[in-house]
Scaffold this motif. Structure first.
Motif, PDB file in Angstrom:
ATOM      1  N   TYR A   1      32.474  45.809  43.856  1.00 50.94           N
ATOM      2  CA  TYR A   1      33.225  44.570  44.072  1.00 50.94           C
ATOM      3  C   TYR A   1      34.272  44.736  45.168  1.00 50.94           C
ATOM      4  N   SER A   2      34.744  45.939  45.377  1.00 52.25           N
ATOM      5  CA  SER A   2      35.691  46.180  46.463  1.00 52.25           C
ATOM      6  C   SER A   2      35.019  45.888  47.805  1.00 52.25           C
TER       7      SER A   2
ATOM      8  N   THR B   1      42.098  42.205  44.454  1.00 50.32           N
ATOM      9  CA  THR B   1      42.585  43.266  45.342  1.00 50.32           C
ATOM     10  C   THR B   1      43.435  44.257  44.558  1.00 50.32           C
ATOM     11  N   GLU B   2      44.325  43.753  43.719  1.00 48.61           N
ATOM     12  CA  GLU B   2      45.150  44.655  42.915  1.00 48.61           C
ATOM     13  C   GLU B   2      44.297  45.455  41.931  1.00 48.61           C
ATOM     14  N   TYR B   3      43.285  44.824  41.384  1.00 51.38           N
ATOM     15  CA  TYR B   3      42.438  45.489  40.389  1.00 51.38           C
ATOM     16  C   TYR B   3      41.520  46.531  41.028  1.00 51.38           C
ATOM     17  N   TYR B   4      40.807  46.150  42.087  1.00 50.19           N
ATOM     18  CA  TYR B   4      39.821  47.050  42.673  1.00 50.19           C
ATOM     19  C   TYR B   4      40.379  47.954  43.764  1.00 50.19           C
ATOM     20  N   ASP B   5      41.182  47.401  44.664  1.00 51.05           N
ATOM     21  CA  ASP B   5      41.638  48.193  45.805  1.00 51.05           C
ATOM     22  C   ASP B   5      42.901  48.994  45.502  1.00 51.05           C
ATOM     23  N   GLU B   6      43.771  48.437  44.659  1.00 48.49           N
ATOM     24  CA  GLU B   6      45.021  49.135  44.337  1.00 48.49           C
ATOM     25  C   GLU B   6      44.956  49.835  42.980  1.00 48.49           C
ATOM     26  N   ASP B   7      43.858  49.626  42.247  1.00 43.20           N
ATOM     27  CA  ASP B   7      43.602  50.278  40.962  1.00 43.20           C
ATOM     28  C   ASP B   7      44.704  50.039  39.921  1.00 43.20           C
ATOM     29  N   LEU B   8      45.249  48.822  39.921  1.00 43.58           N
ATOM     30  CA  LEU B   8      46.252  48.481  38.913  1.00 43.58           C
ATOM     31  C   LEU B   8      45.558  48.092  37.609  1.00 43.58           C
ATOM     32  N   SER B   9      46.254  48.285  36.512  1.00 43.83           N
ATOM     33  CA  SER B   9      45.709  47.920  35.205  1.00 43.83           C
ATOM     34  C   SER B   9      45.858  46.413  34.986  1.00 43.83           C
ATOM     35  N   LEU B  10      45.152  45.905  33.981  1.00 44.98           N
ATOM     36  CA  LEU B  10      45.277  44.489  33.639  1.00 44.98           C
ATOM     37  C   LEU B  10      46.729  44.149  33.306  1.00 44.98           C
TER      38      LEU B  10
END
Length: 132
Positions: free
Chosen positions: A11-12, A31-40
């Protein structure tokens, strides 16, 4: 056993191609979820929404990206072209290697493989995603 959901990093790549057609909020969340690897939870805090709201936004964004890729196939074609370019580079280098191993290397082969590598480099830069 409920663990952390497994991220599909494909998805990135889809986000690189189709991100501009998503809503600004969907694009930012993905972007925050996939590219920055932040949690929900981290994303929820950033946007002032619930974790479920983040999850719903991610699922809707993923569905939109899947739909666009199914219709347009840009990411698939780009990935295939990159693989082809990599293989062409390998083949060119093998030809050069064989030529340099000759008692008397053929200068034309070196010149031609230089040109081939320049063409591959031009094609490679033309294939980069630039949004829609």
């Amino acid at each position: 056993m409920a663990g952390k959901p497994q991220k599909n990093l494909g998805y990135s790549i889809l986000l690189d191609f189709y991100g501009p057609v998503l809503t600004e909020k969907q694009r930012a969340i993905l972007t925050e979820y996939y590219d920055e690897d932040l949690s929900l939870a981290e994303i929820a805090e950033n946007f002032g929404i619930t974790r479920q709201g983040v999850r719903d936004a991610i699922k809707h964004g993923e569905a939109a990206l899947d739909d666009l890729e199914a219709k347009l196939g840009n990411a698939r074609r780009h990935t295939a072209a990159q693989a082809d370019l990599t293989r062409l580079r390998q083949l060119i280098m093998e030809i050069r290697c064989c030529n340099s191993g000759l008692f008397t290397p053929v200068p034309r082969i070196h010149t031609d493989t230089d040109e081939m590598l320049q063409i591959v480099a031009r094609l490679d830069t033309q294939e980069e995603p630039d949004g829609l």
